[in-house]
Enzyme design. Structure first.
Site, mmCIF file in Angstrom:
data_model
loop_
_atom_site.group_PDB
_atom_site.id
_atom_site.type_symbol
_atom_site.label_atom_id
_atom_site.label_comp_id
_atom_site.label_asym_id
_atom_site.label_seq_id
_atom_site.Cartn_x
_atom_site.Cartn_y
_atom_site.Cartn_z
ATOM 1 C CG HIS A 79 22.744 -42.251 7.994
ATOM 2 N ND1 HIS A 79 23.769 -41.122 8.231
ATOM 3 C CD2 HIS A 79 22.121 -41.302 9.434
ATOM 4 C CE1 HIS A 79 24.155 -40.491 9.041
ATOM 5 N NE2 HIS A 79 23.105 -40.422 9.627
ATOM 6 C CB CYS A 80 23.031 -46.310 12.618
ATOM 7 S SG CYS A 80 22.145 -46.647 14.370
#
Lengths: 466, 143
Positions: free
Chosen positions: A192-193
């Site tokens: 998850h960026c």
């Protein structure tokens, strides 16, 4: 006792007067609510804009910062450095810069606003069917707490464990992981960026890779050009200080680019390695397929054992469709389905039930509804994608506001295990994590950016791909 | 075939149960469904027919996900245009999905509805399962 008598007296009258009204009231409401799109009843924590065309993670968080930094730095470059360089060198410089800039912005927006490969949750019948299959072999299980459910399968002569997801009520396909931030199972989950405000998974990994590669080229390019610019200016015999005084914007660009080029280049290199080995960040961090001591049988069952084929399959493979069908309509016929109160997508009859279903969702809705109604006009990609009428359904039915569309608890900022790109061993360690310190200092974007990058500089620099 | 159901009839019929054909992951993450014949369908449909349907579906999904010249060309072209091409063009995968939808509808009309069964397109279930709805068989000797 006395109260009982009173109640009995009132009761028959109340019954008589109230009977005719309830049946007539829900019907027109139901008819009005029948036409709903699936994104409105989506159970994950994503947010949707432009009538379901755009999907982002729960908190867009640092995405405005990312965009802002890129726009400001590039803008300063084009305004202050390009004229000088065009005059003294060549007109190709702004052209190349422009192309890179366009690539960066478009791939960033694609990464942020594309469904990463979210798996829709199981329908109640599916979940019941799976439960039946699990419970049968167990025989008698006296404990209430179910054991962790796993299923073992063999892929390419290797045993792979499929885990059961209690939230989505499915056995996760291989390489799928549940993102706690977005509360979805994502296929081929990478990480998850926070910088793009979305998960990176099967469907948007190529956009993400294009983004980081083009961004590293852009920052390197700007860094080189600004250095050249300052060098040329100071060659006039006046010195570097004078050159900086004449063009102060260049100093800012230099600083930003200097700190970002190392980390972004490193990240690009890391992901190039992952692509060549057909691994995800999640698998790499967990060491799922690395050869541990005494366990030589473990290898990557998904790799084609050819770097070129791995690269082609990840980057140029067919683009799978979005499985959540955001803009489809929730089917109004529920005669076929006999769903419990805890509803899933197809049961539109339980719209009213859905309001009372998840207390968590309801609280989120209540706290976020003003934010959501105002956020569609703010959405930047309206310039990129066509704009529809912004969310008329929301304003018309506040009571039945879909619980899961809005974001989550705004104050929470926990370090998530999917979050961290950070590794402490000798390999390349890029801290992709969302440091709380940075979040608190976000009003000073440059400082937080620098602080973030400083932590990266302390990490081991990127070694060559091994 | 004293009384055969049409798709219309099925909508009014009562659902007896649902059978779910799960995905087969033995070849990796590509989309494949298990060809094992579910026990609940034994009285309703011929095993061969069912397996043929599943096999055709598997072949169609394999075609959609095939790594070949066409998909590479599409991917490279998309990359060069900064993926803006996805906004205007329908991908190969989507075209095959339409083919699959048509095939399933055809199978439903010709084979499954007369037997009181209904196949649900897996895409509506997120490509997780192939859902087969078994309707109460009110007719006498529907085969």
């Amino acid at each position: 006792m006395m109260k009982k008598r009173e109640y009995q007296q009132i009761d028959p009258q109340a019954l008589v007067t109230s009977r005719p009204t309830p049946p007539s009231r829900p019907l027109p409401e139901q008819k009005a609510k029948q036409v709903r799109r699936k994104w409105e009843v989506f159970r994950g924590k994503n947010r949707f804009y432009c009538d379901g065309r755009i999907i982002v993670g729960r908190q867009s968080g640092v995405l405005p910062l990312t965009l802002g930094l890129i726009l400001v730095t590039s803008g300063l470059f084009f305004i202050f450095d390009c004229p000088f360089l065009v005059k003294h060198l060549t007109g190709f410089i702004p052209a190349i810069g422009g192309v890179l800039f366009v690539f960066v912005i478009i791939s960033l927006l694609h990464t942020s606003f594309t469904d990463p490969g979210i798996l829709p949750r199981a329908t109640p019948e599916e979940a019941a069917d799976i439960e039946k299959q699990i419970d049968n072999p167990d025989g008698s299980s006296s404990s209430y707490r179910p054991p962790p459910r796993t299923k073992e399968i063999v892929i390419n002569q290797q045993v792979v464990k499929l885990k059961y997801c209690f939230t989505c009520k499915i056995f996760r396909p291989p390489r799928t992981s549940h993102c706690s931030l977005c509360d979805n199972c994502v296929e081929r989950f990478d990480h998850h960026c926070p910088w793009v405000g979305n998960c990176v998974g099967k469907r948007n990994y190529r956009f993400f890779y294009t983004f980081i590669v083009s961004l590293s080229l852009l920052t390197a390019f700007i860094f080189g050009c600004v250095t050249t610019h300052l060098a040329l200016r100071s060659q006039g015999g006046n010195g570097l200080v004078f050159a900086l005084q004449e063009s102060p914007a260049s100093a800012l660009e230099l600083v930003v680019c200097f700190f970002s080029v190392w980390s972004i280049l490193g990240l690009s290199g890391f992901h190039t390695y992952l692509i060549a080995a057909n691994l995800t960040t999640n698998e790499d961090i967990k060491g799922s397929f690395s050869a541990k001591s005494g366990n030589e049988d473990v290898g990557n069952p998904y790799s084609y054992n050819s770097i070129i084929k791995n690269c082609c399959s990840v980057l140029c493979g067919p683009m799978p469709p979005s499985l959540i069908d955001r803009r489809g309509f929730v089917p109004s016929d529920d005669s076929v389905q006999t769903s419990p109160v805890e509803t899933e997508l197809p049961a539109a009859k339980n719209d009213i039930n859905m309001c009372t279903e998840g207390t968590k969702g309801l609280l989120e809705t209540a706290s976020r509804s003003p934010l959501l109604t105002s956020s569609c006009p703010q959405a930047k990609p309206q310039a990129v994608l066509s704009v529809l009428d912004p969310l008329p359904e929301f304003s018309s039915s506040p009571a039945s506001h879909p619980p899961k569309v809005t974001g989550g608890r705004p104050s929470s900022n926990p370090p998530h295990k999917h979050h961290s790109h950070h590794r402490s061993n000798g390999k390349h360690a890029i801290s992709h994590s969302h440091n709380p310190a940075n979040k608190s200092s976000s009003p000073r974007p440059l400082q937080s950016y620098k602080g973030h990058k400083d932590s990266k500089n302390k990490d081991v620099k990127f070694k060559s791909v091994h | 075939m004293a009384e055969t159901h049409s798709l219309q009839d099925l909508r009014q019929a009562a659902v007896a149960s649902k059978v779910f054909v799960q995905r087969d992951y033995t070849s990796g993450t590509i989309c494949r469904f298990q060809t094992k014949f579910p026990a609940e369908l034994e009285s309703r449909i011929d095993k061969q027919q069912f397996e043929e349907t599943i096999q055709t579906l598997n072949n169609l999904y394999a075609e959609a996900e095939k790594l070949g010249g066409r998909s590479y060309l599409e991917g490279c072209l998309a990359c060069l245009t900064a993926y803006t091409i996805f906004l205007c063009m329908e991908t190969h995968y989507e075209k095959v999905l339409k083919k699959i939808a048509k095939y399933i509808q055809e199978q439903n009309e010709k084979i499954y509805a007369p037997l009181g069964l209904l196949l649900t397109d897996p895409i509506e279930r997120g490509l997780r399962v192939l859902e087969i709805t078994i309707f109460e068989d009110r007719s006498i000797g529907s085969r």
